[in-house]
Motif scaffolding. Sequence first.
Motif, PDB file in Angstrom:
ATOM      1  N   GLN A 222       0.824  -1.197   0.000  1.00  0.00           N
ATOM      2  CA  GLN A 222       0.000   0.000   0.000  1.00  0.00           C
ATOM      3  C   GLN A 222       0.864   1.255   0.000  1.00  0.00           C
ATOM      4  O   GLN A 222       0.630   2.196  -0.758  1.00  0.00           O
ATOM      5  N   ALA A 223       1.921   1.241   0.829  1.00  0.00           N
ATOM      6  CA  ALA A 223       2.820   2.396   0.902  1.00  0.00           C
ATOM      7  C   ALA A 223       3.530   2.585  -0.432  1.00  0.00           C
ATOM      8  O   ALA A 223       3.697   3.700  -0.926  1.00  0.00           O
ATOM      9  N   ARG A 224       3.917   1.459  -1.035  1.00  0.00           N
ATOM     10  CA  ARG A 224       4.607   1.523  -2.314  1.00  0.00           C
ATOM     11  C   ARG A 224       3.701   2.126  -3.387  1.00  0.00           C
ATOM     12  O   ARG A 224       4.118   2.945  -4.199  1.00  0.00           O
ATOM     13  N   PHE A 225       2.436   1.721  -3.346  1.00  0.00           N
ATOM     14  CA  PHE A 225       1.477   2.214  -4.334  1.00  0.00           C
ATOM     15  C   PHE A 225       1.263   3.714  -4.166  1.00  0.00           C
ATOM     16  O   PHE A 225       1.275   4.473  -5.139  1.00  0.00           O
ATOM     17  N   SER A 226       1.098   4.150  -2.930  1.00  0.00           N
ATOM     18  CA  SER A 226       0.810   5.573  -2.735  1.00  0.00           C
ATOM     19  C   SER A 226       2.024   6.416  -3.128  1.00  0.00           C
ATOM     20  O   SER A 226       1.876   7.519  -3.655  1.00  0.00           O
ATOM     21  N   ALA A 227       3.228   5.892  -2.927  1.00  0.00           N
ATOM     22  CA  ALA A 227       4.427   6.605  -3.390  1.00  0.00           C
ATOM     23  C   ALA A 227       4.443   6.666  -4.916  1.00  0.00           C
ATOM     24  O   ALA A 227       4.771   7.695  -5.507  1.00  0.00           O
ATOM     25  N   GLY A 228       4.048   5.563  -5.541  1.00  0.00           N
ATOM     26  CA  GLY A 228       4.027   5.531  -7.001  1.00  0.00           C
ATOM     27  C   GLY A 228       3.039   6.533  -7.570  1.00  0.00           C
ATOM     28  O   GLY A 228       3.325   7.219  -8.551  1.00  0.00           O
ATOM     29  N   VAL A 229       1.880   6.638  -6.911  1.00  0.00           N
ATOM     30  CA  VAL A 229       0.871   7.584  -7.392  1.00  0.00           C
ATOM     31  C   VAL A 229       1.384   9.015  -7.264  1.00  0.00           C
ATOM     32  O   VAL A 229       1.255   9.823  -8.193  1.00  0.00           O
ATOM     33  N   LEU A 230       2.031   9.319  -6.131  1.00  0.00           N
ATOM     34  CA  LEU A 230       2.597  10.667  -5.965  1.00  0.00           C
ATOM     35  C   LEU A 230       3.649  10.923  -7.047  1.00  0.00           C
ATOM     36  O   LEU A 230       3.681  12.003  -7.654  1.00  0.00           O
ATOM     37  N   GLY A 231       4.480   9.918  -7.287  1.00  0.00           N
ATOM     38  CA  GLY A 231       5.501  10.063  -8.339  1.00  0.00           C
ATOM     39  C   GLY A 231       4.874  10.342  -9.691  1.00  0.00           C
ATOM     40  O   GLY A 231       5.342  11.199 -10.446  1.00  0.00           O
ATOM     41  N   MET A 232       3.768   9.636  -9.986  1.00  0.00           N
ATOM     42  CA  MET A 232       3.082   9.860 -11.261  1.00  0.00           C
ATOM     43  C   MET A 232       2.510  11.280 -11.343  1.00  0.00           C
ATOM     44  O   MET A 232       2.601  11.930 -12.380  1.00  0.00           O
ATOM     45  N   TRP A 233       1.942  11.752 -10.233  1.00  0.00           N
ATOM     46  CA  TRP A 233       1.414  13.133 -10.234  1.00  0.00           C
ATOM     47  C   TRP A 233       2.521  14.117 -10.551  1.00  0.00           C
ATOM     48  O   TRP A 233       2.323  15.077 -11.305  1.00  0.00           O
ATOM     49  N   ILE A 234       3.701  13.877  -9.969  1.00  0.00           N
ATOM     50  CA  ILE A 234       4.799  14.807 -10.233  1.00  0.00           C
ATOM     51  C   ILE A 234       5.218  14.718 -11.698  1.00  0.00           C
ATOM     52  O   ILE A 234       5.456  15.730 -12.355  1.00  0.00           O
ATOM     53  N   LEU A 235       5.281  13.497 -12.213  1.00  0.00           N
ATOM     54  CA  LEU A 235       5.634  13.335 -13.629  1.00  0.00           C
ATOM     55  C   LEU A 235       4.639  14.091 -14.514  1.00  0.00           C
ATOM     56  O   LEU A 235       5.020  14.770 -15.476  1.00  0.00           O
ATOM     57  N   LEU A 236       3.348  13.984 -14.174  1.00  0.00           N
ATOM     58  CA  LEU A 236       2.342  14.682 -14.973  1.00  0.00           C
ATOM     59  C   LEU A 236       2.507  16.196 -14.852  1.00  0.00           C
ATOM     60  O   LEU A 236       2.316  16.931 -15.834  1.00  0.00           O
ATOM     61  N   ALA A 237       2.907  16.661 -13.651  1.00  0.00           N
ATOM     62  CA  ALA A 237       3.164  18.096 -13.494  1.00  0.00           C
ATOM     63  C   ALA A 237       4.314  18.519 -14.403  1.00  0.00           C
ATOM     64  O   ALA A 237       4.257  19.576 -15.049  1.00  0.00           O
ATOM     65  N   VAL A 238       5.355  17.692 -14.464  1.00  0.00           N
ATOM     66  CA  VAL A 238       6.500  17.977 -15.332  1.00  0.00           C
ATOM     67  C   VAL A 238       6.028  18.110 -16.780  1.00  0.00           C
ATOM     68  O   VAL A 238       6.347  19.082 -17.474  1.00  0.00           O
ATOM     69  N   LEU A 239       5.233  17.128 -17.221  1.00  0.00           N
ATOM     70  CA  LEU A 239       4.774  17.156 -18.614  1.00  0.00           C
ATOM     71  C   LEU A 239       3.821  18.324 -18.849  1.00  0.00           C
ATOM     72  O   LEU A 239       3.830  18.933 -19.926  1.00  0.00           O
ATOM     73  N   ALA A 240       3.020  18.653 -17.825  1.00  0.00           N
ATOM     74  CA  ALA A 240       2.111  19.788 -17.981  1.00  0.00           C
ATOM     75  C   ALA A 240       2.903  21.071 -18.203  1.00  0.00           C
ATOM     76  O   ALA A 240       2.566  21.876 -19.084  1.00  0.00           O
ATOM     77  N   VAL A 241       3.971  21.254 -17.422  1.00  0.00           N
ATOM     78  CA  VAL A 241       4.805  22.447 -17.606  1.00  0.00           C
ATOM     79  C   VAL A 241       5.364  22.468 -19.025  1.00  0.00           C
ATOM     80  O   VAL A 241       5.391  23.506 -19.696  1.00  0.00           O
ATOM     81  N   LEU A 242       5.799  21.301 -19.479  1.00  0.00           N
ATOM     82  CA  LEU A 242       6.363  21.193 -20.830  1.00  0.00           C
ATOM     83  C   LEU A 242       5.347  21.642 -21.888  1.00  0.00           C
ATOM     84  O   LEU A 242       5.643  22.462 -22.759  1.00  0.00           O
ATOM     85  N   PHE A 243       4.114  21.134 -21.775  1.00  0.00           N
ATOM     86  CA  PHE A 243       3.086  21.490 -22.760  1.00  0.00           C
ATOM     87  C   PHE A 243       2.699  22.957 -22.633  1.00  0.00           C
ATOM     88  O   PHE A 243       2.521  23.650 -23.636  1.00  0.00           O
ATOM     89  N   VAL A 244       2.552  23.419 -21.394  1.00  0.00           N
ATOM     90  CA  VAL A 244       2.162  24.821 -21.203  1.00  0.00           C
ATOM     91  C   VAL A 244       3.218  25.744 -21.798  1.00  0.00           C
ATOM     92  O   VAL A 244       2.889  26.733 -22.471  1.00  0.00           O
ATOM     93  N   ALA A 245       4.500  25.417 -21.578  1.00  0.00           N
ATOM     94  CA  ALA A 245       5.567  26.258 -22.132  1.00  0.00           C
ATOM     95  C   ALA A 245       5.479  26.280 -23.653  1.00  0.00           C
ATOM     96  O   ALA A 245       5.603  27.341 -24.279  1.00  0.00           O
ATOM     97  N   ALA A 246       5.243  25.113 -24.247  1.00  0.00           N
ATOM     98  CA  ALA A 246       5.146  25.059 -25.703  1.00  0.00           C
ATOM     99  C   ALA A 246       3.972  25.905 -26.190  1.00  0.00           C
ATOM    100  O   ALA A 246       4.085  26.651 -27.163  1.00  0.00           O
ATOM    101  N   ILE A 247       2.844  25.796 -25.483  1.00  0.00           N
ATOM    102  CA  ILE A 247       1.660  26.558 -25.883  1.00  0.00           C
ATOM    103  C   ILE A 247       1.913  28.055 -25.740  1.00  0.00           C
ATOM    104  O   ILE A 247       1.559  28.850 -26.613  1.00  0.00           O
TER     105      ILE A 247
END
Lengths: 569, 198
Positions: free
Chosen positions: B13-38
Amino acid sequence: MTTLDTRPHITDEVPGNYLTFRRGILSWIFTLDHKRIGVMYLVAVLSSFFVGGVMALLVRTKLLFPGEVSWMTADQYNKAFTLHGAIMVFLVIIPSIPAALGNFVLPIMLGAKDVAFPRLNLFSFYLWVMGAACAVYSLLAGGFDTGWTFYTPYSSQFGAGGTIPVLVGVFILGFSSIFTGLNFIVTIHKLRPPGMTWFRMPLFLWAVYATAIIQVLATPVLGITVALLVVERAFNIGIFDASMGGDPVLFQHFFWFYSHPAVYIMILPGMGIISEIIAVHSHRHIFGFRFIAFSSIAIAIFSFLVWGHHMFTSGQSPLMNVLFSAITFSVAIPSAVKVFNWLATLYKGSISLNTTMLYGLAFIFLFTIGGLTGIPLAVLSTDIHLHDTYYVVAHFHYVMMGSALIAMVGGLHHWWPKMTGRMFSEFWGRIGCTLVFVGFNVTFFTQFMLGSQGMPRRYYAYQPEFKMYHHISTGGSYIMGIGFVITAIYLIHSLFAGKKAPANPWGGASLEWQCSSPPPHDNFATTPRVGDCYDFSAVHWDEKLQGYVVDTEAHVAAARSDSASGKGH
Amino acid sequence: MVRERETPFDDEQARFSAGVLGMWILLAVLAVLFVAAILGYLAVRIDNGSAFIPANAPSLPLLLLVSTAFLVLSSLTMQMALRAARTGGASQGRMMMATLGLALGFLVVQALAWRGLLAEDFGPTGSLYAWTFFVLTALHGAHVVGGLPPMVITTWRASRGAYTPENHRGIAYCAMYWHFLDGAWLVLYATIWLGSIR
Ligand SMILES: [Cu+2]
């Protein structure tokens, strides 16, 4: 567990420490152990530092002569200083503290067994290697001479043949940095041991956390910027191309939107190290814990709002200039908060003037100069005169090298016994540090004079009136070079002939001093209990072990009664 | 041979919740990338006004509506696959297959839209307007292509019923990424469409 086991944890199946846990080259190449990955980063970063340093010495040596020299053409000179800048920024300073030292100590300081995503951590390292390989390939393809800032239209339409490969390298290095930041944020959120609240967390981790936020939110902008630049250079059309309706200044906005925060990616973890060094080596509770912690976050937030101060002469509107200038001044507040709290910690502390502490004090001195000399650059009127002169070069070397890199070297000494299990020579350490400190000031203080008198940066030739300053500056760089060579020699020597290090040679109270030196593979057999990592009252010198011992019971109990009485920090 | 540990977490369970947080951060990274391009696109688009669009430029390909429908549908099937995995349902494999098929369909339609524009002599080097269209769609397309390998692995595992109510980490991470790509495309498409109005 009232006293600590200072010998390596030897259990039935686990041999020795993390260095001897598994053997053979493959056990390093495929390792998932954050400590080994940290060590690999360290070796890689220090090797790059050597190459970047040689480039700096070549540039300084050329500048002994005001005109043309037979052994370095103007083109080669451009490539040499560009290589120096790009290596030092992207391959050395950005990864040095978080990826090398941070990787090693962060999980141990948390009492965790590893970072949250060990495989991603190894992947980050190999991204770094690929990025470095691209830079090397770029040299074979004609090198690059754009300066580390890659300004358009020079980089998109002119520039030497290796520009695209190095941009690809920067892109890859960016993602290496992003994944390290991501890993650290999740690790700090999810792997703090019971009892370690945010305000019981070592300040180094606060700093690394603030850094990681910048890495994650700013670096993607660098990624898209260099990607667009590569496409533009390849196809001869793009949004930075004025002849097609694009805007070259847009590149500067994008670049500095990353690269100003990147300055804090470099300096913040250094500040974190200094908080550790100052507290541990003056054996006194850090003064103003919350102020130091929150100032890291404040710096991280401000870092996104000041990029325009690099562009006061770019034709940006006066209103923008005024806003960026004003916000830039406000960065002085959290920076000064840190300096005053370090000084207050030193006050009445029982200071050990060892090599590590000398680096800590050197940082405070150099960072203060670096910070204060930034003010005339943030002032619009004086910046017009100082822009693109050696004054700027001197200013950012005081911050990037005199502060960030000196902190890195200080941290290297602080954790060297922990990482290697060996003590280095204090005698040579102090000599090395002194030479670096003196050489640094001779090199770069001179450049404030050069710049304020009008010597532009990046020039191959110069007017005769600048000759004396250039000679002094080059002399200083040689002194600094000797200091670093001595440092390298005694550190490497200590690996073979150094005294065995105790678990806690300096008297630290944070968790990394409570496992053996070097630590075992799993760091801690059981999740350790935490007290106040800056409470040194339960730390005692043990003559037999020749090191300090933390009385865990007393340490944890003191922290409990503190929080119960609401005293906290 | 002693083995190194692969995760610092002792419970799933702890591993999963860490993974989900990691994914949210990855999505934030990609969001910044797309926003900058836009933002980069908007900067040059607004700077140039309607002169940004060459007189002979064709209108946006209608095929983009088809590909958008594919991507939105794939987001739906992805969510159904995740729901099946959460309850250990057998449809997880079929739903992942459908998602993968729709994803490939999206890429094919995008490529057809590109081909149509090239056939109309509206290539990326002709004008900055065309260049930005190709670069922005390529940026998104690259993220779809980059998502395919983990999607293929997840589909293969789902078709063997590998995801259970206790452990469905892989499919959950995939779903997060996929919904993000869906949303990113909608924003990007809206931007491109607004930019195409003279
Ligand atoms: Cu700046």
